[in-house]
Design a protein around this motif. Structure first.
Motif, short mmCIF file in Angstrom:
data_model
loop_
_atom_site.label_atom_id
_atom_site.label_comp_id
_atom_site.label_asym_id
_atom_site.label_seq_id
_atom_site.Cartn_x
_atom_site.Cartn_y
_atom_site.Cartn_z
N ASP A 213 -21.09 58.65 57.22
CA ASP A 213 -21.93 57.80 56.36
C ASP A 213 -23.22 57.51 57.11
N ARG B 228 -17.36 56.14 59.31
CA ARG B 228 -18.46 55.39 59.92
C ARG B 228 -19.31 56.33 60.76
N HIS B 229 -20.61 56.07 60.74
CA HIS B 229 -21.57 56.95 61.39
C HIS B 229 -21.20 57.17 62.87
N ASP C 99 -18.33 58.07 64.15
CA ASP C 99 -16.94 57.80 64.51
C ASP C 99 -16.13 59.10 64.39
#
Length: 377
Positions: free
Chosen positions: A305, A324-325, A327
């Protein structure tokens, strides 16, 4: 419908990449609806894209070789340096070519500047009273990390409309004091007649092998995911300056048996048709066309994201999965979830194919024409 003259002014007429593909598609779509379209490039492309034998629009390139941007190079005497004066005179001559083209256009013409570097020339030209639309094809966050941020604020402040790709980014630019901001998403590049059968144990990645596209992160993701779903292949389509380093990383991680380096492809739809999951591990994106293409092929997407455009396209948990960016472990878990569950792949793939139609070419083209009509009033 008013038939107009429409000018796309870009860094290049046909540079291979997302902006080039978007520009070619929009020029073709508007031409098919009766508009006279011309694409004007500042410089020749470094990696040209094939426009076909007889595109339905005209093209013009101002320079035979790529000129420097106005903000570089820095001469010891500034604008008084002889080389700087020659460059400025050359720039003004190129801008005068633009002016002559714009002056010859009939009333109702529209000028669309697709990249801020190209706007440096349009800013010097006489736009002959035609509305000017300036565009940023990247997220606000990506622009803010680059030199383009200040140039967007400088060169697009007084255009008739600054267009970005999402409402979220439009709000952020408005927060910077720009009162002319709107948004329009990219249109769906293709509408395949049939979806991928999603029968092959293949996860596809398509994109340039560069730092921005995060293929190094993807290999770390695959190192976690592949052992949990034996028999699956990660097929990496693309070429770029980081290829040698990425291949070494792949070997060091012990992934050579489960990673295929497929090279650059001109048949994205064919590649997606031989895939069951699509993965994107970019560090930053604007409004990635390849996500639209994957969804149109009924291939569920797993992605970081990393921008408003990504979460505008993929509805997390409905037609794809977002991590999540940055992750790596979360992205790996999402991949494993889809690799392990054929029913979930099919359900998300079919929903993706339906949901992506909100970006259908006729829908987006009509929105452009509505904007032209609004700016003419």
């Amino acid at each position: 419908m008013t038939q107009r003259e429409i000018f796309f002014v870009a860094n290049e007429v046909n540079e291979l990449g997302g902006v080039g593909r978007w520009q070619e598609q929009m020029a073709r779509l508007l031409s098919e609806r009766g508009h006279r379209v011309r694409i004007i490039g500042i410089a020749p492309p470094e990696v040209p894209m094939d426009l076909g034998a007889r595109p339905p629009y005209e093209t013009l390139t101002l320079y035979e070789r790529r000129p420097p941007g106005r903000h570089r190079p820095h001469f010891p005497l500034g604008r008084l340096h002889p080389a700087a004066r020659i460059q400025e005179a050359d720039r003004r001559a190129a801008a005068e070519r633009l002016s002559s083209v714009f002056r010859a256009a009939r009333p109702g013409a529209v000028i669309i500047v697709t990249q801020v570097w190209a706007m440096e020339w349009v800013a010097l030209a006489d736009t002959a009273g035609h509305p000017v639309i300036g565009m940023s094809h990247e997220s606000f966050a990506a622009s803010r990390r680059s030199s383009r941020f200040g140039r967007v604020r400088r060169y697009y402040r007084d255009v008739d409309r600054l267009l970005v790709l999402t409402q979220e980014d439009a709000d952020l630019w408005t927060g910077e004091g720009l009162n002319n901001v709107g948004f329009l998403p990219n249109p769906l590049p293709v509408t395949p007649s049939a979806p991928s059968p999603r029968t092959e144990k293949v996860v596809a990645s398509i994109g340039r092998l560069s730092h921005a596209k995060g293929v190094d992160l993807l290999l770390d993701v695959w190192a976690e995911a592949a052992p949990r779903q034996p028999g699956w292949i990660l097929r990496v389509y693309g070429a770029g300056e980081h290829e040698a380093a990425l291949r070494r990383q792949c070997t060091d991680l012990g992934l050579d048996d489960s990673v295929e380096w497929a090279g650059q492809t001109d048949n994205v739809i064919g590649a997606l048709g031989r895939s069951s999951v699509f993965v994107q591990s970019s560090r930053g994106e604007g409004f990635p066309l390849v996500l639209l293409e994957a969804m149109a092929c009924g291939v569920p997407c797993v992605a970081f994201d990393c921008s408003p455009g990504v979460r505008e396209i993929v509805r997390n948990g409905e037609d794809g999965l977002l991590a999540r960016h940055g992750d790596v472990s979360e992205l790996a878990c999402h991949l494993v979830r889809l690799m392990a569950d054929e029913n979930l792949r099919d359900a998300m793939g079919e929903r993706a194919r339906e949901n992506v139609l909100r970006f259908a070419p006729d829908v987006i083209t009509r929105r452009w024409e509505e904007l032209f009509d609004f700016l003419e009033r």
